[in-house]
Each structure stands twice: as C-alpha cells, then as structure tokens.
Scaffold this active site. Sequence first.
Site, PDB file in Angstrom:
ATOM      1  N   SER A 135       0.857  -1.181   0.000  1.00  0.00           N
ATOM      2  CA  SER A 135       0.000   0.000   0.000  1.00  0.00           C
ATOM      3  C   SER A 135       0.894   1.231   0.000  1.00  0.00           C
ATOM      4  O   SER A 135       1.634   1.458   0.955  1.00  0.00           O
ATOM      5  CB  SER A 135      -0.892  -0.030   1.251  1.00  0.00           C
ATOM      6  OG  SER A 135      -1.607   1.179   1.383  1.00  0.00           O
ATOM      7  N   LYS A 161      -1.210  -0.984  -4.383  1.00  0.00           N
ATOM      8  CA  LYS A 161      -2.362  -0.120  -4.064  1.00  0.00           C
ATOM      9  C   LYS A 161      -1.821   1.276  -3.842  1.00  0.00           C
ATOM     10  O   LYS A 161      -0.786   1.444  -3.209  1.00  0.00           O
ATOM     11  CB  LYS A 161      -3.047  -0.655  -2.799  1.00  0.00           C
ATOM     12  CG  LYS A 161      -3.917   0.340  -2.036  1.00  0.00           C
ATOM     13  CD  LYS A 161      -4.719  -0.353  -0.940  1.00  0.00           C
ATOM     14  CE  LYS A 161      -4.765   0.443   0.350  1.00  0.00           C
ATOM     15  NZ  LYS A 161      -5.518  -0.253   1.421  1.00  0.00           N
ATOM     16  N   LYS A 163      -2.864   5.313  -2.572  1.00  0.00           N
ATOM     17  CA  LYS A 163      -3.832   6.165  -1.897  1.00  0.00           C
ATOM     18  C   LYS A 163      -4.220   7.297  -2.842  1.00  0.00           C
ATOM     19  O   LYS A 163      -3.362   7.824  -3.577  1.00  0.00           O
ATOM     20  CB  LYS A 163      -3.213   6.740  -0.619  1.00  0.00           C
ATOM     21  CG  LYS A 163      -2.894   5.683   0.430  1.00  0.00           C
ATOM     22  CD  LYS A 163      -4.157   5.077   1.012  1.00  0.00           C
ATOM     23  CE  LYS A 163      -3.839   4.143   2.173  1.00  0.00           C
ATOM     24  NZ  LYS A 163      -5.056   3.586   2.786  1.00  0.00           N
ATOM     25  N   ASP A 188      -7.217   3.435  -3.005  1.00  0.00           N
ATOM     26  CA  ASP A 188      -7.910   3.559  -1.714  1.00  0.00           C
ATOM     27  C   ASP A 188      -8.091   5.038  -1.382  1.00  0.00           C
ATOM     28  O   ASP A 188      -7.107   5.768  -1.244  1.00  0.00           O
ATOM     29  CB  ASP A 188      -7.082   2.869  -0.625  1.00  0.00           C
ATOM     30  CG  ASP A 188      -7.792   2.827   0.730  1.00  0.00           C
ATOM     31  OD1 ASP A 188      -8.927   3.325   0.840  1.00  0.00           O
ATOM     32  OD2 ASP A 188      -7.186   2.282   1.684  1.00  0.00           O
ATOM     33  N   GLU A 213     -11.304   1.294  -3.311  1.00  0.00           N
ATOM     34  CA  GLU A 213     -11.564   1.073  -1.889  1.00  0.00           C
ATOM     35  C   GLU A 213     -12.121   2.325  -1.203  1.00  0.00           C
ATOM     36  O   GLU A 213     -11.562   3.416  -1.341  1.00  0.00           O
ATOM     37  CB  GLU A 213     -10.240   0.631  -1.229  1.00  0.00           C
ATOM     38  CG  GLU A 213     -10.346   0.246   0.235  1.00  0.00           C
ATOM     39  CD  GLU A 213      -9.003  -0.267   0.782  1.00  0.00           C
ATOM     40  OE1 GLU A 213      -8.093  -0.594  -0.012  1.00  0.00           O
ATOM     41  OE2 GLU A 213      -8.856  -0.322   2.019  1.00  0.00           O
TER      42      GLU A 213
END
Length: 370
Positions: A135, A161, A163, A188, A213
Amino acid sequence: MKISQVNLYHLRMPLRTHFETSFGRIYERDCLLLEVHADGMTGYGECVADRDPGYSSETALTAWHVLRDFIIPTVLGKDLTDPDDFQQQVSHIRGHLMAKAGLEMALWDLMGKQEGLSLRQLLGSERLRVEVGVSVGLQDSVDVLLDVVAGYLESGYGRIKIKIKPGRDVGDTGALRNAYPGLRLQVDANSAYSLETASSLLPLDDMDLLLIEQPLADDDLWDHSRLQRQFQTALCLDESIISSRHARQALEMEACRIINIKAGRVGGLSQAVSIHNLCYGQGVPVWCGGMLETGVGRAANLALASLPGFSLPGDISASERYYLHDITHQQFVLNSDSTITVPDAPGLGVTIDRDALERFTLDTLSLNPE
Ligand code: OSB
Ligand code: MG
C-alpha cells in the site's frame, strides 16, 4: 485461561518512510501492545488504534482508557475458555472494537501456546504462504510516485495499491497505468469523497483496476450502493464494515463487491473469521487489510489471510517496508513469488525483542486482580 495479569505498552514506532493518506501524513505509528499472563504463559496482542482519530474514531489513548477502565477489569482473575467467551464477557461495552481486538489477539496467542498450535492451525486453514501487495501512500508528485512504485516492483511486489484523494486521483492512477499496463493495481480513497464529488472518479473505470476502496464515508453504506451502480469496477469497503452484520447488509444492498477485512476494525479475529465465512459462502472475494502493524499484528494478519476465501493479495508487506527496527525477533520477508510465509510456531509464532520494546515505549501499565 485464568487471566492473572495484563500489561499495557503504548508504543510509538518511527516509520521507515512517511505514510500519507487522504486524512494526513504520519512519520511514526502509535499502537498498544498487550501482554496477557494466564496459567504461567504469556500471550501478546496488538491494538491498532493510532495516535489520531483519522482512519477510525478510536485512538491509542481511547483504547488505553477503555482497556484499563472497562475491558481488562472485566476479565482479570477470570477463567476464559476461548476468544468467544471473552467477547461474551465484554459485550456490554459498546464500540471500541480496536481495543477489544487487541486483547482478543493476546488470547488467541495464549490459546495456541497452550495447545501447541499455530494461529493458522487454530483457525483451521492450510495455506502456508499468502499472496501480498504493498500500500503506497500519497507522494509529493507523480514522478516521485512512479519512482516509489518502481522500487516496490523491483523488490518483487506483484500488486500495488495507491492512496488517492480529490485532486490526486485520476492523474496519479493514469500515470501509473500508462507506465505499467499489466500491473495489478487498486486505489484507496479512505472516505475522501461524497456521492457528488465521486463523479470525478469515473475515468478510473477505464483503468483496469482490481477495485476502488472506500470512496465515501464510513457510515454511508447506502450512497456506496448508489455509487457502485455507476461503476463497472468493483467497489471494496474497508472503514464501513465493522461486523459481519454490516458485511451482510452491504452485500444485500450491493454497496460493494469486495470486502477488506481487518481484525482490529471489526473487534477481533473471531469477527474477522465470521465475515470471511459469510463472504466465502457467497463467493464474494475478500482480502486482508493492514494498519502498519508491528510484527505482532503482522503475524496475526498472515494467519487470517491464509483462510481460503482470501483470494486477493493482502496489504501485508515485508517488515522492512514499515520499520527499521520491529519489536519482534522475527522479520517477515517477501518470497520471490510476492508471498509471505505464514508463521508456524505456536500462537502468533513471534517473540518480543525486549530492547526494541523498551526503546519505543512511551508509557506502561500493569493491571492485577484486586
Ligand atoms: O485504509 O487500508 C487503509 C494504513 C493505516 C490505516 C488505514 C489503511 C492503511 C493502509 C496500509 O493502507 C496497509 C499496510 O500496509 O499495513
Ligand atoms: Mg483502506
């Protein structure tokens, strides 16, 4: 398990590199370590509440308060049969799911040590390695993001992933997709959008993402279901799912097609397993989220993610991605196939590095039966 003493440690761990989400940037991570003594054995649990109420309304200090004044006094001196028994005993305490999850984890560790079984074996799963990804926080620019991701791909992570937040969504994601057309990629938002502002995310639908997400607020299942109807890409809920009841309702109203499971967010591993079972039974993919855990929480995440319904890579990265020094002797490393090996020793399968623990401890408290 007759609980004879519980020790609390408030830790502040310097991160190897800062981590930025739509709710802010951190350079160090707070958490609580719980040390539970029962029948001459010691179990450890990690409470993942952070310093600030950004991801969740809980903080390290609200968890400290509720553990010290309510949860621990309820169980001290009692003979608990198992984690479900613990949940019964503390069911009169509303909310504070991360605080409860921290103590529950220590009971799983104790139970495994008493029975000579690893947490994976206690949960009844057979997978010995789990697929993982990384992440990646918000970066200062798209160029820096591309550099940082290149580094993680170099290390062997097979799923990324990133942000996102308003103004840093379509551009960042598109640049990454252009640079790596075949990359397994997901985003996300940590609740940074409303139903209205989320229309700016529509171009993501053409970027072949695994999932989007938590675009909307944690308490907003309904608008997620309205938003899901506008996207081909699966929405995945994190913050919104705090119990298996929420999971069932979210699936019934089609608020998401994938669920991120974090034991801390849902009150413990037992509830996490229930959500897994519900989703597995319905063919809904789940994956294991992360809270920048220490080696203690990471060990629990690996065992959880070994259950068969965890069909997408987890946010469970190698120890070195998070901390220069962790509080466990065990360092988790990435295997060449983008997996991490599930611990094998009884309980969580980790031992505590007391020097490191001392170095990162801000406050301690020892609680004994009256
Ligand atoms: O939303 O998944 C999240 C970290 C802290 C709080 C919330 C989240 C995260 C992460 C990091 O994404 C996952 C990890 O590597 O532990
Ligand atoms: Mg998340």
